[in-house]
Motif scaffolding. Structure first.
Motif, PDB file in Angstrom:
ATOM      1  N   ASN A   1      -4.733   7.627  -6.000  1.00 56.32           N
ATOM      2  CA  ASN A   1      -4.874   8.630  -4.942  1.00 56.32           C
ATOM      3  C   ASN A   1      -6.004   9.604  -5.233  1.00 56.32           C
ATOM      4  OD1 ASN A   1      -2.659   7.683  -3.345  1.00 56.32           O
ATOM      5  ND2 ASN A   1      -1.281   8.577  -4.868  1.00 56.32           N
TER       6      ASN A   1
ATOM      7  N   TYR B   1       0.828  -1.206   0.000  1.00 55.93           N
ATOM      8  CA  TYR B   1       0.000   0.000   0.000  1.00 55.93           C
ATOM      9  C   TYR B   1       0.868   1.263   0.000  1.00 55.93           C
ATOM     10  CZ  TYR B   1      -3.929  -3.023   1.315  1.00 55.93           C
ATOM     11  OH  TYR B   1      -4.904  -3.998   1.337  1.00 55.93           O
ATOM     12  N   GLN B   2       2.061   1.144   0.601  1.00 54.52           N
ATOM     13  CA  GLN B   2       2.921   2.320   0.713  1.00 54.52           C
ATOM     14  C   GLN B   2       4.154   2.260  -0.184  1.00 54.52           C
ATOM     15  OE1 GLN B   2       2.524   0.233   3.561  1.00 54.52           O
ATOM     16  NE2 GLN B   2       0.619   1.207   4.237  1.00 54.52           N
TER      17      GLN B   2
ATOM     18  N   THR C   1      -5.520  -2.326  -4.154  1.00 54.43           N
ATOM     19  CA  THR C   1      -4.733  -1.105  -4.317  1.00 54.43           C
ATOM     20  C   THR C   1      -5.502  -0.127  -5.200  1.00 54.43           C
ATOM     21  OG1 THR C   1      -3.556  -1.998  -6.235  1.00 54.43           O
ATOM     22  CG2 THR C   1      -2.578  -2.368  -4.069  1.00 54.43           C
TER      23      THR C   1
END
Length: 889
Positions: free
Chosen positions: A676, A465-466, A673
């Motif tokens: 943004n 996720y990061q 996922t």
């Protein structure tokens, strides 16, 4: 005490005993190939029992949804059997053992539920002296109420010491409620081992204390476990003082609705009562299956569900219900189960639509079965036979849903009977197969490489996720079903890491690809899967070698991941748009998110119109252009539901969930996922809409640069067409229509010429026919003919002579078509065009059939058409000379 009160009392009681109340697993077990459906509370805790699980507790209590079909023939006939039921349980993973388990069981039954001690009996395994003494000395049950049985009755799995399987096992202690001498067989020495229903088994306490090894050796486990199971419906039956499970509060409303639909009063042990109980059980099972994402189908879980639905529909016809009715019971099930299963009520409309669609299909099938039975009766009459074979009766039962008594009734009206022994043999074969498919298909516990890996690690930490890259330690290397120490260049391998940025395929999103690298050694990862808490990197060593315990740099293909993220976020917006355009019932039923496109399945019972598709596209792209923020939060399931998050069919959610919100319009529980901001998606175009199952539609779409590339490809094709047709883009449609019209006229002219040519050959066919016993045999190949041409030619030939047998064949586009026609006199003698065409078709690799006077067949070997026609000539010659009567199959 109603069912909800019993359920809540049980869970609360064990919560006070430091147990974690854990949610029910789905009926569809995840990552467990040993079972088709979840059939026990312990299924979801297998790793915990083996000391390999990651759950942060050693005590748990659940109310587990279960489905079993091993005893399906007893459902409705006995007081206790179900296909779907709820199992209350408390579990200890290497914590407390027999003394606490027995103490708490007694405390719950006597103090919490107020059950009279003198009505309770227990059984223990004959060699389990420890349990016997706890019941005798500590609890103080009279020894006359403690029964000792063998491993068949009081060991888990049953007969494990003698028969296996290998793995964790142990003795069990069962608790029974005595309904009194007036219930059951009435025998003075009746005990819990009797099947008469006097003693109701209400709780099974399993003490997993051994590991069975080869040769039947029972080795004590270092960590002893407890697994108990209390049938909620049985306990409700006892607490409500009724004779059967079907008389309890969660079944009475269903049966009452059935009374109103069938206009029949439910009455004890009558045949109607048995049917009504079975319908109530089966419809409940199917409602919960559909809610967990299982749709009626022809294999696996879908086939089990379809058979349950069809059994219930057949039972309805036996009650005199002619129209669809099961779907009307769905809201009733939703109402009685809403306190603990609110999703059933919320989704009752979608579930009812699926059920009704299956009912409508099955009614059509019943009509086909009636027609098939009539054909068989005609054949029996023609052959002067009186008995329908057991295989044919079973086909009516299995394929068309005819119960045997319905077949017997129809046959008896025409003076026929059925081979019951043959039918029972076929039914016995199916029962064995069904019992096998619905129960465990392997060892109770996993014994493969992943099982051994769980001893080394608690799982893979997901960082994706990061991050798109990280340093990681290799936990294990798997080749086939073996753990290996090293893998060299050119070899395929599955790599398990302690941490990874790679997303393992789940929730419809495909797994990541990328590279694992260490000092120039490389593994190319072509797919990533998820198995429980482990992420499996599947690939091939492309440089050097990879060794276990090594450190690697794990890096995903970020460009591919970005495309997947766009498509995944697009499915959420598409879901919102669908519900807005066609209604809130359009819930997601499944999805596939790849780098190239997305696929989205949803509940709806008709195809989308072009106007609806355009409107959906417009809404999605409007949301994309707004560039809304995509916010991900971890919340409790209660908080997420209050925030309006959509939970999906068939998904299991724990107490903590991941909510993905796009702007203020889309909120879904999702582990995938995402982008943004919605603007990153670029553009969405719907490229297909179709049906995939009863009440389930599918949309396929593209986003981002894939959409641009698709539009460019279509523009290239249009330009090529314009060039080929020597016209401009604005005149392309008109030009194409002109050409199609011209082609149609030419085809008509060609057909006329062909018909004239064939007509000219009819006389020569008759003149050159072979004559056998006064019958003219014509076997001919027609070039470039259609099936219609063959039929018309056969009709013309029939008019030219009285006694004639005709076989005509043609080959087009790699397929063979054959027409067989017989004059009435030959049919009267017993020849059958359908059987003859079927025999001839075998030569060209096909089959067929039809009426006695004319039939059509086909095949896939055009090169053997001449051989087939030669065979046809000899076949007809032999039949005519022998005068053998051919009977229709």
């Amino acid at each position: 005490m109603n069912t909800n009160e019993i359920r809540n009392k049980f869970l609360t009681f064990f919560e006070k005993k430091s147990h974690v109340i854990w949610p029910s697993d789905s009926l569809v077990p995840q990552n467990d190939p040993t079972i088709l459906f979840t059939g026990a509370g312990m299924n979801q805790f297998k790793d915990m029992f083996l000391g390999k699980g990651n759950l942060p507790f050693k005590r748990a209590t659940t109310c587990q949804k279960c489905l079993r079909t091993g005893d399906i023939d007893n459902v409705g006939k006995t007081a206790s059997h179900h296909t779907f039921f709820e199992m209350l349980g408390n579990f200890s993973f290497g914590d407390y053992f027999k003394k606490e388990t027995i103490e708490w069981a007694w405390e719950f039954l006597v103090q919490e539920l107020g059950m009279p001690e003198n009505r309770l009996s227990v059984s223990v395994y004959k060699d389990d002296q420890e349990s016997y003494e706890i019941w005798d000395r500590h609890i103080g049950i009279p020894r006359s109420n403690i029964y000792q049985y063998g491993e068949k009755d009081n060991f888990w799995p049953a007969n494990a010491p003698l028969l296996g399987p290998n793995g964790p096992c142990g003795p069990c202690s069962e608790i029974f409620f005595d309904q009194g001498e007036k219930v059951g067989c009435g025998t003075k020495g009746c005990d819990p081992a009797c099947d008469c229903d006097r003693f109701v088994e209400i709780w099974n306490l399993v003490f997993t204390q051994y590991n069975r090894t080869e040769g039947g050796k029972l080795v004590p486990l270092p960590h002893k476990n407890v697994d108990t199971g209390m049938g909620l419906e049985r306990m409700a039956r006892v607490m409500q003082g009724v004779q059967t499970n079907f008389d309890i509060d969660i079944f009475r409303p269903i049966i009452k609705s059935l009374e109103e639909i069938a206009h029949i009063k439910y009455n004890g042990q009558s045949e109607h009562a048995i049917l009504m109980r079975r319908i109530a059980d089966h419809v409940k099972a199917c409602v919960f299956c559909i809610s967990d994402g299982v749709l009626p189908g022809n294999e696996g879980r879908g086939y089990v569900e379809r058979r349950l639905l069809r059994r219930a529909i057949r039972d309805g016809t036996q009650l005199g219900i002619k129209d669809c009715f099961l779907y009307k019971l769905v809201p009733i099930v939703g109402n009685v189960m809403q306190e603990y299963y609110p999703d059933i009520k919320q989704r009752r409309e979608n579930i009812a639509r699926v059920v009704k669609s299956e009912e409508e299909k099955f009614h059509e099938t019943l009509e086909l079965g009636t027609a098939r039975l009539k054909e068989w009766m005609d054949t029996l009459q023609k052959n002067q036979q009186k008995v329908l074979s057991g295989q044919e009766a079973f086909k009516l039962y299995d394929t068309y849903g005819f119960p045997l008594d319905m077949t017997e009734l129809i046959l008896s009206e025409k003076g026929f009977t059925v081979d019951k022994d043959g039918f029972e043999n076929e039914l016995k074969k199916q029962r064995i197969q069904a019992r096998t498919s619905s129960q465990m298909t392997g060892q109770v516990f996993d014994t493969g490489p992943l099982s051994r890996i769980k001893e080394l690690s608690k799982g893979t930490e997901f960082l994706g996720y990061q991050a798109d890259a990280c340093e990681a330690k290799i936990i294990a290397l798997i080749q086939g079903d073996q753990l290996v120490e090293v893998v060299t260049v050119g070899e395929e391998v599955t790599v398990v890491l302690d941490r990874t940025p790679f997303y393992g395929e789940s929730g419809g999103q495909v797994g990541d690809t990328g590279i694992l690298e260490l000092n120039g050694n490389q593994v190319k990862i072509t797919d990533t899967k998820k198995n429980n808490d482990f992420i499996l990197h599947i690939g091939k060593v492309i440089k050097g070698d990879i060794r276990k315990e090594g450190l690697v740099h794990a890096k995903i293909d970020i460009q591919r991941r970005n495309s997947i993220r766009k498509n995944h976020s697009a499915t959420h917006i598409l879901h919102f748009a669908l519900r807005k355009v066609i209604g809130q019932h359009a819930e997601q039923s499944g999805s596939l998110v790849t780098q190239d496109r997305l696929r989205f399945d949803f509940h709806h019972f008709s195809g989308l119109t072009q106007e609806e598709i355009i409107r959906i596209e417009d809404i999605v792209n409007e949301m994309i252009l707004k560039n809304e923020p995509v916010v991900v939060k971890e919340l409790s399931i209660h908080e997420a539901r209050n925030a309006g998050a959509i939970a999906l069919f068939g998904e299991k959610y724990g107490d903590l969930v991941r909510m993905v919100a796009i702007g203020d319009f889309s909120k879904e529980l999702c582990g995938g996922t995402h982008v943004n901001h919605s603007g990153e998606i670029g553009l969405l175009r719907i490229i297909g809409e179709s049906s995939v199952a009863a009440g389930i539609r599918r949309i396929e779409a593209m986003t981002g640069t894939a959409t641009l590339n698709r539009d460019r490809e279509k523009e290239r094709l249009v330009n090529e067409m314009c060039s080929a047709l020597n016209t401009s883009e604005d005149k392309l449609i008109a030009k194409t229509q002109d050409l199609l019209s011209e082609l149609k006229n030419l085809q008509k002219e060609l057909h006329k010429v062909k018909q004239k040519e064939i007509s000219g050959k009819v006389d020569s066919f008759v003149e050159n026919a072979k004559v056998v016993s006064g019958v003219k045999i014509i076997t001919r190949k027609l070039e470039d003919a259609t099936a219609d041409d063959l039929r018309k030619t056969a009709d013309r030939l029939m008019k030219s002579a009285k006694d004639m047998a005709i076989i005509l064949g043609t080959a087009q586009n790699g397929r063979v078509t054959i027409i067989a026609a017989l004059s009435p006199a030959l049919v009267k003698c017993g020849l059958h065009a359908g059987n003859i065409s079927k025999e001839i078709a075998k030569v060209v690799g096909g089959g067929g059939g039809g009426r006695p006077d004319m039939a059509q067949a086909g095949g896939q070997w055009p090169e053997k058409l001449d051989e087939a026609l030669s065979f046809a000539t000899e076949l007809l010659r032999e039949k005519i000379l022998a005068g053998v009567s051919l009977s229709a199959e």
